[in-house]
Write a protein that holds these residues in place. Structure first.
Motif, PDB file in Angstrom:
ATOM      1  N   TRP A  98       0.823  -1.213   0.000  1.00  0.00           N
ATOM      2  CA  TRP A  98       0.000   0.000   0.000  1.00  0.00           C
ATOM      3  C   TRP A  98       0.855   1.260   0.000  1.00  0.00           C
ATOM      4  N   ASN A  99       1.967   1.206   0.712  1.00  0.00           N
ATOM      5  CA  ASN A  99       2.803   2.394   0.854  1.00  0.00           C
ATOM      6  C   ASN A  99       3.919   2.476  -0.189  1.00  0.00           C
TER       7      ASN A  99
ATOM      8  N   ARG B  72      -0.062   4.892   0.874  1.00  0.00           N
ATOM      9  CA  ARG B  72      -1.298   4.981   1.647  1.00  0.00           C
ATOM     10  C   ARG B  72      -1.142   5.833   2.906  1.00  0.00           C
ATOM     11  N   ALA B  73       0.054   5.836   3.495  1.00  0.00           N
ATOM     12  CA  ALA B  73       0.266   6.639   4.697  1.00  0.00           C
ATOM     13  C   ALA B  73       0.045   8.120   4.399  1.00  0.00           C
ATOM     14  N   LYS B  74       0.440   8.585   3.226  1.00  0.00           N
ATOM     15  CA  LYS B  74       0.229   9.993   2.868  1.00  0.00           C
ATOM     16  C   LYS B  74      -1.252  10.273   2.652  1.00  0.00           C
TER      17      LYS B  74
ATOM     18  N   TYR C 172      -3.573  12.922   4.759  1.00  0.00           N
ATOM     19  CA  TYR C 172      -4.490  13.872   4.139  1.00  0.00           C
ATOM     20  C   TYR C 172      -5.858  13.797   4.794  1.00  0.00           C
ATOM     21  N   TYR C 173      -6.296  12.583   5.063  1.00  0.00           N
ATOM     22  CA  TYR C 173      -7.567  12.400   5.783  1.00  0.00           C
ATOM     23  C   TYR C 173      -7.521  13.101   7.131  1.00  0.00           C
ATOM     24  N   ASP C 174      -6.409  12.926   7.862  1.00  0.00           N
ATOM     25  CA  ASP C 174      -6.280  13.567   9.176  1.00  0.00           C
ATOM     26  C   ASP C 174      -6.349  15.085   9.049  1.00  0.00           C
TER      27      ASP C 174
END
Length: 586
Positions: free
Chosen positions: A163-164, A230-232, A236-238
């Motif tokens: 994912w990352n 995915r971590a980025k 962005y969600y945060d």
């Protein structure tokens, strides 16, 4: 003939059962049961999943006991395999009731060796390129443990790596272990679909009404064309959630474009933009007090927050207008405010006007905040002996750590701050303040809470006589040393008016006990000292207050009522003080 190789699927259901936190009661009176031969660390888990060991029902016949025991044996075999004992065998013996004794079920466990995984294989069911082929490629160091929980964690770690590292739609297909019963070794096989490799595209914002989509797009945490991570996307969600503008936020990768870019789909639902609130308080020295505020969020569509606040009591009245706006590219927030403050105290009367502007930035998941500002202020300060007009330019700098879980009634977390403010103008000096507060809970449902706070303040590069009255430190009152009047826990002049000091030290300890659902009782002791020295000293006179209170819990927070008494009461001090407010004192 014994099998030499066998495929064993690690049961995730059994793993979950093994990890379930439950305790079994005493066996029912109609039978008894025990487990023999289970390896260390596994026997207790077998007891948890055993139908008979739980003892929650009766089995009136031997046939019913045998049926339940067979169900247990199936669960035991799955659980033992899931724990890495692939060659384990479980059986049971039913000893009939004799001579008045109740029947007994004895489970016998032959665990065999604990297997070790010596080979890890990564298999993809779809086509693709530039994918990791081993755990080492994904920076995962295997332990060799063959239990299902470890294999699951390793596979999920590999999925996170995909994912990352450019594979937003990667997914787990299955997981299994191939066991060699002659060597007690196994090969783990992790099966995935990786999906195509992709890069970040533009965010696609949906659901906004007043918010400017370009503002939300600028908050993205990636560059267009950058390899998907995915971590980025989670960061962005945060960022979107922390704006406070939305009731719901959903962020997920979209379909790949022909250019290899993956749009990031953002679905939001905006909150109501306006809030009006009020609060009331009362103390015997400050009289009745009130607070009224109006907040307008997202006023221009770029996350701005406009707040107007009015506060009033017998000793202080103020109006404050502030506005702040996110700075997405910096991950910070700009703020500005103007305020008018009127103070009428025993020490002085002052009217102050100030304007301020600065930047703030949060770190470590928002728990750490740094702030810097430029402030201009002017005051007219009067006392019985003088009247002065002061002008100051200051640059307050602060660091705040806040992990508390609630504003009005924190039950967990810690709060500490350090502020340094250099002043230039009518006088030149620097003030510094350090504060900290926290709490610990004990007993079932946190029935007992022990809370404490402390604070230190100092003034440098200025004589006491030259320090304006409204820039001095004072102690006493609801937020300081309870039991003493406002500003009165300190030295007094010949007319018994507070003179303040260049430094201050104070602290408080409070024990709270819940008695019934909505009622909490508290006992406390406060202490404080004000000194004309630049830094606080434990050799100066300390003032102590003690008392008790009650907190009644409402849907908006606890309503607090305290009565406090001074220790070593002076002739000018009142016998007691009463405080009523919303929220815990700290």
């Amino acid at each position: 003939m014994r099998r030499k190789r066998q495929s064993i699927v690690i049961s995730t259901i059994s793993s979950a059962l093994l990890l379930a936190a439950a305790s079994h009661g005493h066996a029912a009176e109609s039978y008894s049961a025990k487990i023999e031969g289970a390896p260390n660390g596994v026997g207790a888990k077998l007891s948890i999943i055993s139908e008979l060991m739980k003892g929650t029902r009766e089995y009136p016949t031997a046939a019913a006991l045998r049926r339940a025991a067979r169900r247990d044996i199936d669960a035991f075999n799955n659980a033992l395999q899931s724990a890495g004992y692939y060659d384990a065998q479980a059986s049971f013996e039913l000893i009939p009731a004799e001579d008045g004794q109740k029947p007994q079920v004895i489970y016998s466990i032959s665990p065999g060796p604990a297997f070790r995984v010596t080979e890890y294989n990564i298999i993809y069911q779809d086509d693709g390129t530039d994918r990791p082929d081993t755990l080492a490629d994904a920076n995962i160091t295997p332990t060799g443990a063959a239990d299902g929980a470890t294999l699951r964690d390793q596979q999920e770690s590999f999925l996170s790596y995909l994912w990352n590292n450019g594979f937003p739609t990667a997914e787990i297909v299955n997981r299994r272990a191939i066991a060699n019963f002659e060597t007690a070794e196994a090969s783990a096989i992790f099966v995935f679909n990786s999906g195509p490799k992709a890069s970040f595209g533009e965010p696609v914002i949906r659901g906004t009404e007043k918010t400017d989509n370009s503002f939300l797009a600028r908050m993205k945490t990636w560059e267009i064309g950058e390899e998907f991570e995915r971590a980025k996307m989670a960061n962005y969600y945060d960022r979107l959630r922390e704006t406070g503008l939305f009731a719901t936020v959903e962020v997920e990768p979209g379909q790949f474009g022909e250019d290899g870019l993956t749009p990031i789909l953002v679905d939001v639902e905006e909150r109501k933009n306006r809030t009006i609130g009020a609060g009331v308080s009362y103390s015997t020295t400050e009289g009745p007090g009130g607070r009224l505020f109006f907040e307008h969020r997202n006023i221009f569509g770029h996350g701005e927050n406009l707040t107007t606040e009015l506060t009033g009591s017998q000793i202080e009245q103020s109006v404050n207008v502030s506005i702040s706006r996110p700075l997405p590219r910096l991950g910070a927030r700009a703020f500005a405010s103007s305020a008018f403050l009127n103070e009428t105290t025993d020490a002085y009367d002052a009217r102050t006007f100030e304007i301020l502007g600065g930047l703030s930035k949060k770190w470590l998941d928002g728990r750490l905040e740094t702030r810097g500002a430029l402030k201009l202020e002017t005051s007219n300060v009067r006392s019985a002996d003088s009247e002065d007009r002061t002008y100051f330019v200051s640059t307050p700098l602060s660091v705040l750590w806040n992990s508390e879980d609630d504003l009005l009634d924190p039950k967990k977390g810690f709060r500490a701050s350090w502020t340094v403010t250099p002043y230039a103008g009518s006088e030149n000096f620097t003030q510094s303040e350090i504060t900290a507060r926290g709490r610990v809970n004990f007993g079932k449902n946190d029935v007992v809470t022990l809370a404490a706070r402390t604070g230190l303040a100092a003034t440098f590069a200025n004589s006491f006589d030259a320090l304006p009255l409204n820039k001095r430190y004072y102690a006493g009152g609801a937020g300081s040393v309870r039991g003493y009047g406002y500003q009165e826990a300190g030295p007094l002049d010949e007319d018994l008016n507070p003179i303040g000091g260049r430094s201050r030290i104070d602290g408080a300890f409070e024990a709270r006990v819940k008695t019934i659902k909505n009622l909490q009782f508290a006992a406390f002791i406060d202490a404080g000292s004000v000194s004309t020295n630049a830094v606080p000293s434990f050799n100066d006179e300390f003032f102590f207050g003690y008392g008790a209170g009650v907190r009644y819990y409402t849907p908006i927070g606890p309503i607090r009522a305290d009565i406090a008494f001074p220790i070593d009461k002076r002739e000018s001090d009142s016998d007691f003080q009463i405080y009523i407010a919303l929220g815990q004192p700290f």
